[in-house]
Every structure is written in C-alpha cells, then in structure tokens.
Design an enzyme around this catalytic site. Structure first.
Site, PDB file in Angstrom:
ATOM      1  N   LYS A  14      56.584  45.062  44.569  1.00 16.73           N
ATOM      2  CA  LYS A  14      56.450  44.862  46.017  1.00 16.73           C
ATOM      3  C   LYS A  14      57.233  43.638  46.481  1.00 16.73           C
ATOM      4  CE  LYS A  14      51.975  44.153  45.889  1.00 16.73           C
ATOM      5  NZ  LYS A  14      51.703  44.065  44.443  1.00 16.73           N
ATOM      6  N   ARG A  90      43.791  43.278  49.719  1.00 14.68           N
ATOM      7  CA  ARG A  90      43.488  43.616  48.324  1.00 14.68           C
ATOM      8  C   ARG A  90      42.079  44.151  48.173  1.00 14.68           C
ATOM      9  NH1 ARG A  90      47.606  39.965  46.022  1.00 14.68           N
ATOM     10  NH2 ARG A  90      47.745  40.196  43.789  1.00 14.68           N
ATOM     11  N   ARG A 126      58.154  38.447  32.832  1.00 17.20           N
ATOM     12  CA  ARG A 126      58.685  37.837  34.060  1.00 17.20           C
ATOM     13  C   ARG A 126      58.846  36.323  33.890  1.00 17.20           C
ATOM     14  NH1 ARG A 126      55.780  39.145  39.673  1.00 17.20           N
ATOM     15  NH2 ARG A 126      53.945  38.235  38.689  1.00 17.20           N
ATOM     16  N   ARG A 159      54.753  32.268  35.076  1.00 20.62           N
ATOM     17  CA  ARG A 159      53.597  31.967  35.930  1.00 20.62           C
ATOM     18  C   ARG A 159      52.363  31.921  35.045  1.00 20.62           C
ATOM     19  NH1 ARG A 159      53.597  36.114  40.987  1.00 20.62           N
ATOM     20  NH2 ARG A 159      51.409  36.163  40.414  1.00 20.62           N
ATOM     21  N   ARG A 170      43.950  40.895  35.743  1.00 23.82           N
ATOM     22  CA  ARG A 170      44.451  41.201  37.094  1.00 23.82           C
ATOM     23  C   ARG A 170      44.562  42.707  37.303  1.00 23.82           C
ATOM     24  NH1 ARG A 170      49.897  38.143  37.062  1.00 23.82           N
ATOM     25  NH2 ARG A 170      50.163  38.794  39.214  1.00 23.82           N
TER      26      ARG A 170
HETATM   27  P1  AMP Z   1      50.318  37.867  43.659  1.00 15.18           P
HETATM   28  O1  AMP Z   1      51.471  36.935  43.643  1.00 15.18           O
HETATM   29  O2  AMP Z   1      50.308  38.778  44.870  1.00 15.18           O
HETATM   30  O3  AMP Z   1      50.147  38.640  42.372  1.00 15.18           O
HETATM   31  O4  AMP Z   1      48.999  36.967  43.836  1.00 15.18           O
HETATM   32  C1  AMP Z   1      48.659  36.002  42.868  1.00 15.18           C
HETATM   33  C2  AMP Z   1      47.181  35.673  42.962  1.00 15.18           C
HETATM   34  O5  AMP Z   1      46.875  35.153  44.255  1.00 15.18           O
HETATM   35  C3  AMP Z   1      46.216  36.829  42.794  1.00 15.18           C
HETATM   36  O6  AMP Z   1      45.972  37.136  41.426  1.00 15.18           O
HETATM   37  C4  AMP Z   1      44.973  36.308  43.493  1.00 15.18           C
HETATM   38  O7  AMP Z   1      44.301  35.347  42.690  1.00 15.18           O
HETATM   39  C5  AMP Z   1      45.578  35.544  44.672  1.00 15.18           C
HETATM   40  N1  AMP Z   1      45.700  36.418  45.862  1.00 15.18           N
HETATM   41  C6  AMP Z   1      46.860  36.767  46.494  1.00 15.18           C
HETATM   42  N2  AMP Z   1      46.615  37.568  47.534  1.00 15.18           N
HETATM   43  C7  AMP Z   1      45.263  37.741  47.573  1.00 15.18           C
HETATM   44  C8  AMP Z   1      44.369  38.478  48.421  1.00 15.18           C
HETATM   45  N3  AMP Z   1      44.826  39.206  49.442  1.00 15.18           N
HETATM   46  N4  AMP Z   1      43.052  38.418  48.153  1.00 15.18           N
HETATM   47  C9  AMP Z   1      42.570  37.681  47.142  1.00 15.18           C
HETATM   48  N5  AMP Z   1      43.342  36.963  46.295  1.00 15.18           N
HETATM   49  C10 AMP Z   1      44.682  36.995  46.511  1.00 15.18           C
END
Ligand code: AMP
Length: 212
Positions: A14, A90, A126, A159, A170
């Site tokens: 995404k 989410r 990654r 990361r 996750r």
């Molecule tokens: P991402 O980069 O989108 O994979 O997000 C990394 C982390 O940020 C996730 O594993 C969550 O801990 C937190 N996070 C990002 N977006 C959300 C969301 N909409 N709701 C809850 N946690 C989020």
C-alpha cells in the site's frame, strides 16, 4: 476532498504504491504508520504513547488514531484533494468514525491481496532509509551499495517491527480485524479487490485503472 482507503496486510505494498502515485499523479498520501514514526522521532506525546504498541506489533488505541486522523484531515484545505489513506482504518470503530466525517467522504476501498508467505518474505527483508524513508528489499530491491540508501546515502535499517516475531504478530492482528473491514466496505458497494502479488509497476498500472 475524496478519500480512497487502501486496505491490506502490512507488506502488501500500500505504502509503496501510494508514494509512487503522489509523485506521478495528483494524490496526497496519508500514512498513519509514517505519522506515528515521525511522532516517535520527534519525541512528541503521541510518539511516546504509540511507541510501546508499535514495538510489540500491536494496534495503537482507536481513540488516539481517530483523533490523529481527524486533526490531519483539517490540515488539508483544498476541497479537490484526492487522499490515499494508508493504514487507516484498521478496525471497525475506525471505519465507522471515518464514515461519520462528512468532510472526508470515502469513494472506494481497495484491498491489496497477497499470500501470507509472500508478506513474511517482504516484511522481514525490508530495509528503510533512516534519513529519507526510502524503502528497499534485501532480495527484490537491493540498494546499489549494501546498507546505504540509493537516494540520499543515508543508513538503511530494519524497522523494529519488521523482525520475524513482530511480523507474525502484526499479521495475526491484521487477519482478525480485516474481514470486518472488508464486509463494511462491501456492504456499501465501495470495495474493490486487487491482486497485489505482482511486480510494483504492474500493480501500479492496475491501481491507476481503478483510481481514474
Ligand atoms: P504501518 O506502517 O501501517 O504498518 O503501521 C505501523 C504500526 O503503527 C502498526 O503496527 C500499529 O502499531 C500502528 N498503527 C498505524 N496505523 C494504525 C491504526 N490505524 N490503528 C492502530 N494502530 C496503527
């Protein structure tokens, strides 16, 4: 403003796609993960709250996330802005909160479908530039020089939440929440599913057909 929600597991591409579309096309990319990482980097109260959840691969509480997205939406003054929302919603309460924000109408929700084994391969390989945020992959998109960003020469890092144990957590959380989100947008006739297990450029072409 119109919003296109990008749904899909971590690692489904995404963010990669949205970043490419903001340079080639008139889209704004809003990534809640990027916003939280930047809050952590600057040591804000939001960053401090989010960090423990993120490091464990857990979701940041809905109330905090809904507050963050509502605040950010108010900083996008141009009513013709086309937003690609990446990483939000989410959970079902997040989707409902978004549906109740008349200033941010959701036009479509696009679900990026990728088999789980491929997601694990992508996420654990990654590497991200600590300086400019550019993303690489040890096997499928290696940097020209080991550990160094092609774009800005910054250091490439993994990361903390891309380690294998956290990736599995996750993905488990994603699977639990995702079917509710798919049902939510399917019921409204807004859901489009896309095969995201294809090379970046081909996926972008399919995506553009849906977005135009
Ligand atoms: P991402 O980069 O989108 O994979 O997000 C990394 C982390 O940020 C996730 O594993 C969550 O801990 C937190 N996070 C990002 N977006 C959300 C969301 N909409 N709701 C809850 N946690 C989020």
């Amino acid at each position: 403003m119109t919003v296109t929600v990008l749904l899909g597991a971590p690692g489904s591409g995404k963010g990669t796609q949205a970043k490419r579309l903001t340079t080639d096309e008139a889209f704004v990319h809003l990534s809640t993960g990027d916003m939280l990482r930047s809050a952590i980097k600057s040591g804000t109260p939001l960053g401090k709250e989010a960090q423990t959840f993120m490091d464990r691969g857990e979701l940041v509480p809905d109330k905090t996330m809904i507050g963050l997205i509502t605040e950010t939406a108010q900083t996008l003054p141009n009513p013709t802005t086309r937003v690609l929302l990446d990483g939000f919603p989410r959970t079902l309460p997040q989707a409902e909160a978004l549906a109740n924000a008349p200033s941010a109408p959701v036009a479509k929700a696009i679900f990026f479908k990728v088999p789980e084994a491929e997601l694990i391969r992508r996420l654990t390989g990654r590497r991200v530039c600590g300086n400019c945020g550019a993303s690489f992959h040890l096997v499928s998109l290696p940097p020209k020089k080991d550990g160094v960003c092609d774009t800005c020469n910054g250091p490439l890092k993994q990361r903390p939440d891309d380690s294998e144990a956290v990736v599995l957590k996750r993905l488990e959380i994603f699977t639990k929440q995702n079917s509710q989100l798919l049902d939510f947008y399917r019921r409204q006739g807004k859901l489009v599913e896309i095969d995201a297990d294809q090379p970046v450029a081909e996926l972008q072409a399919s995506l553009l057909k849906i977005l135009r």
